[in-house]
Scaffold this active site. Structure first.
Site, PDB file in Angstrom:
ATOM      1  CG  HIS A 121      -2.059  -0.860   1.188  1.00  0.00           C
ATOM      2  ND1 HIS A 121      -1.964  -2.216   1.311  1.00  0.00           N
ATOM      3  CD2 HIS A 121      -3.363  -0.586   1.003  1.00  0.00           C
ATOM      4  CE1 HIS A 121      -3.174  -2.746   1.216  1.00  0.00           C
ATOM      5  NE2 HIS A 121      -4.044  -1.786   1.030  1.00  0.00           N
ATOM      6  CG  ASN A 152       4.652  -3.841   2.373  1.00  0.00           C
ATOM      7  OD1 ASN A 152       4.487  -2.701   2.786  1.00  0.00           O
ATOM      8  ND2 ASN A 152       3.659  -4.601   1.984  1.00  0.00           N
TER       9      ASN A 152
END
Length: 213
Positions: A121, A152
């Site tokens: 994201h 991430n």
DNA sequence: GTCTAGGGCA
DNA sequence: TGCCCTAGAC
């Protein structure tokens, strides 16, 4: 993990507190103007929004982004993280969907499947937990970028949690996130989604100019 | 325990 | 599309 790929991911973190622009810092009502500036369509690069190199800026309810067709992802995603946005509600992870507001068509999530990369994201789902609608909105393919899982869920995740902490501490901040898209990047999937080598975040605190780094 | 995710399967 | 399990980092 597959080591055949060239892993040189580095996060460049830019944290910028700004003192200036007193003419819109001092008055409470001006915050409103800034906030609306994000959402009102057709507005040019109002206030903190950066310029778009692609000419394709899309405003969602929860964030704004500039889509780069060549790399099949957003060149930046900007949103305001208010104190009251912070919540602990846990929504079920929705299905990733193609962002239909992208005229040149956003990439399909299948490009990421079994690519070895996460669908990372840009505007974290964790920052949009104040409503299910806003939360699900972050699961559009225009809001994700290929990231190494290690990156991430590691340092990047830590940074996002610090952003939340800062939003709480400074009563709301603006967040700008993106991958560095230039030159020849490795790609994944049929639509050749570019894999950025670097990611960055810029934070703007509009009512308390404590520079942090 | 909390976040970030992938993946299998009805 | 929902559900449930697995994995890494902090």
């Amino acid at each position: 993990m597959n080591r055949n790929k060239n892993y040189t991911l580095i996060a460049i973190i830019l944290l910028i507190g700004v003192y200036g622009y007193n003419f819109w810092l001092e008055k409470e009502e001006d915050k409103k103007v800034v906030y609306e500036g994000i959402k009102i369509k057709g507005d040019t690069n109002v206030f903190f929004l950066p310029s778009s190199t692609t000419g394709q800026v899309v405003h969602h309810d929860g964030y704004s982004l500039s889509y780069n067709e060549k790399y099949e992802q957003a060149e930046w995603v900007a949103y305001e993280l208010k104190k009251e946005h912070l919540a602990n509600r846990n929504f079920k992870r929705p299905y990733f969907e193609i962002d239909k507001t992208i005229k040149t068509k956003a990439a399909h999530w299948k490009n990421y499947k079994q690519s070895g990369y996460d669908k990372g994201h840009l505007c974290p789902a964790g920052d949009r937990k104040y409503s299910k609608q806003a939360h699900d909105e972050t699961f559009l393919t225009s809001n994700i970028s290929p990231q190494l899982h290690e990156f991430n869920s590691g340092i990047w995740n830590t940074l996002e949690q610090k952003v939340r902490y800062w939003a709480e501490k400074y009563d709301g901040i603006y967040v700008l996130t993106g991958g560095v898209l230039n030159g020849e990047l490795p790609t994944i999937g049929e639509e050749q989604v570019g894999v950025p080598n670097y990611f960055y975040k810029v934070l703007l605190d509009y009512n308390n100019g404590n520079p942090k780094a």
